[in-house]
Design an enzyme around this catalytic site. Sequence first.
Site, PDB file in Angstrom:
ATOM      1  N   SER A 131      -3.083   5.781  -3.202  1.00  0.00           N
ATOM      2  CA  SER A 131      -3.393   6.907  -4.076  1.00  0.00           C
ATOM      3  C   SER A 131      -2.268   7.939  -4.082  1.00  0.00           C
ATOM      4  O   SER A 131      -1.129   7.613  -4.395  1.00  0.00           O
ATOM      5  CB  SER A 131      -4.723   7.529  -3.651  1.00  0.00           C
ATOM      6  OG  SER A 131      -5.124   8.510  -4.570  1.00  0.00           O
TER       7      SER A 131
ATOM      8  N   ASP B   8     -11.518   1.606 -11.609  1.00  0.00           N
ATOM      9  CA  ASP B   8     -11.217   2.708 -10.694  1.00  0.00           C
ATOM     10  C   ASP B   8     -11.475   4.010 -11.445  1.00  0.00           C
ATOM     11  O   ASP B   8     -10.831   4.291 -12.457  1.00  0.00           O
ATOM     12  CB  ASP B   8      -9.745   2.609 -10.251  1.00  0.00           C
ATOM     13  CG  ASP B   8      -9.342   3.699  -9.265  1.00  0.00           C
ATOM     14  OD1 ASP B   8     -10.128   4.654  -9.066  1.00  0.00           O
ATOM     15  OD2 ASP B   8      -8.239   3.597  -8.702  1.00  0.00           O
TER      16      ASP B   8
ATOM     17  N   HIS C   7     -11.072   2.826  -5.560  1.00  0.00           N
ATOM     18  CA  HIS C   7      -9.728   3.391  -5.454  1.00  0.00           C
ATOM     19  C   HIS C   7      -9.076   3.066  -4.116  1.00  0.00           C
ATOM     20  O   HIS C   7      -7.971   3.507  -3.841  1.00  0.00           O
ATOM     21  CB  HIS C   7      -9.865   4.916  -5.616  1.00  0.00           C
ATOM     22  CG  HIS C   7      -8.603   5.646  -5.870  1.00  0.00           C
ATOM     23  ND1 HIS C   7      -7.824   5.453  -6.993  1.00  0.00           N
ATOM     24  CD2 HIS C   7      -7.977   6.621  -5.152  1.00  0.00           C
ATOM     25  CE1 HIS C   7      -6.783   6.269  -6.953  1.00  0.00           C
ATOM     26  NE2 HIS C   7      -6.836   6.974  -5.848  1.00  0.00           N
TER      27      HIS C   7
END
Length: 268
Positions: free
Chosen positions: A98, A221, A249
Amino acid sequence: MPFADKIIKRNNVTILGSGQKTLLLAHGFGCDQNMWRFMLPALTPYYKVLLFDYVGSGKSDISHYDQARYSSLEGYAQDILDICEALDLQDVIFVGNSVSSMTGLIASIQKPKVFHKLIMICPSPCFLNFKPEYIGGFEKVDLEELIDLMDKNYIGWANYLAPLVIGSDNSEKLVGELSGSFCSTDPIVAKAFAKATFFSDYRHLLKDAKHPVKIFQSSHDALASTDVGSYMAQQLPKAELQIVEAEGHCLHMTHPDIINKGLRDYID
């Protein structure tokens, strides 16, 4: 205290495994190095693996937290560079989940000689929409409401965000773990990290990447769509995109076997 010892303690650096290649694994917002544990059994027999917690996360030394430094992703990128300097790392294969995909990119542009390749798991250079040219997934007002919720009801915010991040189809145990991780983070630190993560726009840096990049993007996601992955693959000078049929995610937690295989195919 020597610089190296100070940084190792500050960022709770863990060194595992052995091998000619060095992997530096960087966790996402509201998480810590423990989230990588699902991937480690397949990595440590073959690689030297370094884990750490950003200052303010996990078991880092929060006495070093500086709100000005960590109000932008550059501050977190400096944590990465400090660790590389402290351990005299070279040719690092950086793996980020991320937001750490962007902190890794920032660090690699600042000190390109330290890095060899970048691997990004569910990255986004910008979570905001700038219609019609870019759809990051969120309107600014929606993210402002999410930040406001942190002030009004921190536990409620954590319980709302955790299933959104992990994906509702994944186990309640993982959702609970992530929610617990959010809740265990100092709210002031979490809010500053959230603002740096969700309101930043690093699209302009993509073209400046100095290293090959492998992108793993989840097919479903809520935070970073496949369109975001496609956008990044187009903007980065040298990138591969792999769409993983999955929800959520945190593919390193929910689908570690797929990520490990793709990672090893890419770096070996």
